[in-house]
Write an enzyme that holds these catalytic residues in place. Structure first.
Site, mmCIF file in Angstrom:
data_model
loop_
_atom_site.group_PDB
_atom_site.id
_atom_site.type_symbol
_atom_site.label_atom_id
_atom_site.label_comp_id
_atom_site.label_asym_id
_atom_site.label_seq_id
_atom_site.Cartn_x
_atom_site.Cartn_y
_atom_site.Cartn_z
ATOM 1 C CG ASP A 1 -0.915 -0.350 7.796
ATOM 2 O OD1 ASP A 1 -1.723 0.568 8.014
ATOM 3 O OD2 ASP A 1 0.325 -0.199 7.776
ATOM 4 C CE LYS B 1 0.795 1.312 4.483
ATOM 5 N NZ LYS B 1 1.536 2.481 4.898
#
Ligand code: C5P
Length: 308
Positions: free
Chosen positions: A147, A17
């Site tokens: 995350d 990401k």
């Protein structure tokens, strides 16, 4: 000669990401920082293969440029913690061997460990036909790391809480990135602590800027570039001043903006289109950067790629 039968395995892919926006507030009573972030997955991924085994084990298969020494191969690896947590959730006593095929830099701010945890949860859920609900997978993911829920969902999403509360968003454009991993990682807690020192007046509540949210409705990467923001960039650059020089070099080479993802030290450059990304990559390689990748975003979340 008879071939040894292969034990059945499931291979699951999860992406790296980038934080298009990362607003960080002052630490909460539990020590975590409140975040307001927009995550986006990149076409840079790890694959995890899970196969049933008498005991938990983890093996790393990696390409050049991955810092293999930083990868824990014991029970403390996040993939084993993910497997154990999922098994415990189902009161299941089985164990598995987990093979991580790694392309995402370790401790790079790209949530590679979170991607591996997300891939492990989905791989074991499918291997053992556990039929874990999405809500339970997200909740188990959130216990493993801030995350991990986003790694499960993928695409583009708003992140709140300490990062684990994920709301999917639409970004229909193709965002071209040049990704420059560092030779060695940066510790996330160390960067957060340095943020606290540099920003003693950080607010209790943080919000994603309206400018970035409206830029996401625009296909032109130039519009988005102007709104990218990361509150952890200042502490990361203070700890590693060469990151600031790298950002300047990439922008001089034609990138729209250079940013640090998460707590760094990976630097990402948003480029106008693929041609521009290729030129920026060539220029950075010629300037001596050993590993420079071109990636696009967004891509899909954690998904099965092979049943064997
Ligand atoms: O949640 P995760 O395990 O990825 O976090 C790693 C470390 O990063 C935490 O132990 C904490 O020091 C820091 N962190 C934080 N605030 C967040 C997320 C992470 O302080 N929102």
């Amino acid at each position: 000669m008879t071939a040894h039968p292969r034990s059945p395995g499931v291979t699951v892919r999860a992406a790296a990401k980038v934080n298009l926006y990362l607003g960080v507030g002052r630490p909460r009573s539990d020590g975590y920082h409140p975040l307001a972030t927009v995550y986006q997955t990149l076409s840079l991924h790890d694959d995890v293969t899970a196969a049933t085994s008498g005991r938990w084990s983890v093996e790393l298969v990696s390409e050049d440029g991955i810092d293999r020494d930083s990868f824990p191969t014991g029970e403390d690896n996040i993939v084993v913690r993910a497997g154990r947590l999922l098994a415990a959730h189902h009161r299941d006593a089985r164990a598995a061997s987990l093979t991580v095929r790694k392309s995402i830099p370790i401790a790079g701010g790209l949530a590679g460990g979170s991607a591996d945890a997300a891939a492990t949860l989905v791989a074991l859920d499918r291997l053992w036909d556990l039929q874990t609900s999405d809500a339970d997978l997200l909740s188990i993911g959130g216990q493993l790391g801030s995350d991990v829920p986003f790694a499960l969902v993928g695409g583009t999403a708003l992140g709140g809480g300490r990062g684990e509360l994920v709301t999917p968003m639409l970004d229909q454009a193709t965002r071209w990135w040049v990704v420059v991993p560092a030779r060695s990682g940066l510790s996330t807690p160390v960067v957060y602590r340095h943020f606290d020192q540099l920003s003693p007046d950080a607010p209790e509540e943080v919000h994603v800027s309206e400018d970035l949210l409206s830029a996401l409705e625009h296909p032109d990467n130039r519009v988005l570039a102007a709104t990218l923001h990361n509150d952890l960039a200042a502490p990361a650059i203070d700890l590693r001043p060469e990151l600031g020089e790298l950002i300047e070099a990439g922008e001089r080479a034609g990138a729209l903006r250079g940013i640090i993802s998460g707590s760094g030290p990976t630097v990402l450059f948003l480029c106008a289109d693929r041609g521009s990304a290729d030129r920026v990559r060539t220029s950075l390689v010629e300037a001596g950067q050993p590993r420079v990748l071109v990636a696009l975003g967004p891509v899909s979340g954690t998904h099965v790629v092979e049943y064997a």
